[in-house]
Design a protein around this motif. Sequence first.
Motif, short mmCIF file in Angstrom:
data_model
loop_
_atom_site.label_atom_id
_atom_site.label_comp_id
_atom_site.label_asym_id
_atom_site.label_seq_id
_atom_site.Cartn_x
_atom_site.Cartn_y
_atom_site.Cartn_z
N SER A 1 0.83 -1.20 0.00
CA SER A 1 0.00 0.00 0.00
C SER A 1 0.87 1.25 0.00
O SER A 1 1.96 1.26 0.52
CB SER A 1 -0.89 -0.03 1.25
OG SER A 1 -1.60 1.16 1.36
N ASP A 2 0.37 2.32 -0.59
CA ASP A 2 1.09 3.59 -0.60
C ASP A 2 0.42 4.61 0.32
O ASP A 2 0.46 5.80 0.08
CB ASP A 2 1.14 4.15 -2.03
CG ASP A 2 2.04 3.34 -2.92
OD1 ASP A 2 3.00 2.75 -2.41
OD2 ASP A 2 1.77 3.29 -4.13
N THR A 3 -0.21 4.15 1.38
CA THR A 3 -0.89 5.01 2.33
C THR A 3 0.11 5.97 2.97
O THR A 3 1.16 5.56 3.43
CB THR A 3 -1.55 4.16 3.43
OG1 THR A 3 -2.41 3.22 2.82
CG2 THR A 3 -2.33 5.02 4.39
N MET A 4 -0.25 7.25 3.02
CA MET A 4 0.57 8.24 3.71
C MET A 4 0.33 8.10 5.21
O MET A 4 -0.82 8.02 5.64
CB MET A 4 0.23 9.65 3.25
CG MET A 4 0.67 9.95 1.83
SD MET A 4 2.45 9.86 1.59
CE MET A 4 3.01 11.20 2.61
N ILE A 5 1.41 8.09 5.97
CA ILE A 5 1.30 7.92 7.41
C ILE A 5 1.81 9.19 8.08
O ILE A 5 2.98 9.56 7.92
CB ILE A 5 2.11 6.69 7.87
CG1 ILE A 5 1.51 5.44 7.23
CG2 ILE A 5 2.11 6.60 9.38
CD1 ILE A 5 2.30 4.19 7.47
N ASP B 1 1.33 -2.05 4.93
CA ASP B 1 0.89 -3.41 4.61
C ASP B 1 0.01 -3.98 5.73
O ASP B 1 -1.01 -4.61 5.47
CB ASP B 1 2.08 -4.33 4.37
CG ASP B 1 2.79 -4.05 3.06
OD1 ASP B 1 2.24 -3.32 2.21
OD2 ASP B 1 3.92 -4.54 2.89
N MET B 2 0.42 -3.75 6.97
CA MET B 2 -0.36 -4.24 8.11
C MET B 2 -1.73 -3.56 8.17
O MET B 2 -2.73 -4.22 8.46
CB MET B 2 0.39 -3.99 9.43
CG MET B 2 1.69 -4.76 9.59
SD MET B 2 1.44 -6.54 9.80
CE MET B 2 1.98 -7.12 8.20
N LEU B 3 -1.77 -2.27 7.86
CA LEU B 3 -3.04 -1.54 7.81
C LEU B 3 -3.93 -2.11 6.70
O LEU B 3 -5.13 -2.32 6.90
CB LEU B 3 -2.80 -0.06 7.57
CG LEU B 3 -2.29 0.74 8.77
CD1 LEU B 3 -1.70 2.07 8.31
CD2 LEU B 3 -3.43 0.98 9.76
N GLY C 1 -5.60 -5.23 7.60
CA GLY C 1 -6.47 -5.18 8.79
C GLY C 1 -5.83 -5.74 10.03
O GLY C 1 -6.52 -6.06 11.00
N LEU C 2 -4.49 -5.85 10.04
CA LEU C 2 -3.79 -6.38 11.19
C LEU C 2 -3.44 -5.31 12.21
O LEU C 2 -3.21 -5.57 13.38
CB LEU C 2 -2.51 -7.10 10.74
CG LEU C 2 -2.73 -8.26 9.78
CD1 LEU C 2 -1.41 -8.77 9.22
CD2 LEU C 2 -3.50 -9.39 10.46
N VAL C 3 -3.40 -4.07 11.74
CA VAL C 3 -3.08 -2.90 12.56
C VAL C 3 -4.15 -1.86 12.28
O VAL C 3 -4.64 -1.75 11.16
CB VAL C 3 -1.67 -2.36 12.19
CG1 VAL C 3 -1.40 -1.03 12.87
CG2 VAL C 3 -0.59 -3.37 12.56
N VAL C 4 -4.50 -1.11 13.31
CA VAL C 4 -5.49 -0.03 13.16
C VAL C 4 -4.94 1.25 13.78
O VAL C 4 -4.02 1.21 14.60
CB VAL C 4 -6.84 -0.40 13.83
CG1 VAL C 4 -7.48 -1.58 13.12
CG2 VAL C 4 -6.66 -0.68 15.32
#
Length: 97
Positions: free
Chosen positions: A2-6, A86-88, A91-94
């Motif tokens: 995933s390319d989600t910005m954190i 990747d964890m987000l 659904g392994l991390v929220v």
Amino acid sequence: MSDTMIAPDQKFIRTRDVVTTDMDGELVMMHVEKGSYFAISGSGGHLWAQLAQPRTMPELVASIEEDFETGEVEDLEGIVARFLSDMLAQGLVVAAD
């Protein structure tokens, strides 16, 4: 991947819907609700342990720097960001409230 910005100040924690066990140095996880299996090893297991409590990405990076010989790793922040994304995505991390 995933390319989600954190955001640096956003805290994350592992979801309660995951059961884990150690199998010969590899962390094997099952997302109970989804019935999906995952395996992580090395620093991924360390990061997973850190996520038992709410942590920001900079805190996770610092924990890797403290506990591992990172030496020549140029993009440690990028590696941790990809792991977290990747964890987000799985659904392994929220996001922690």
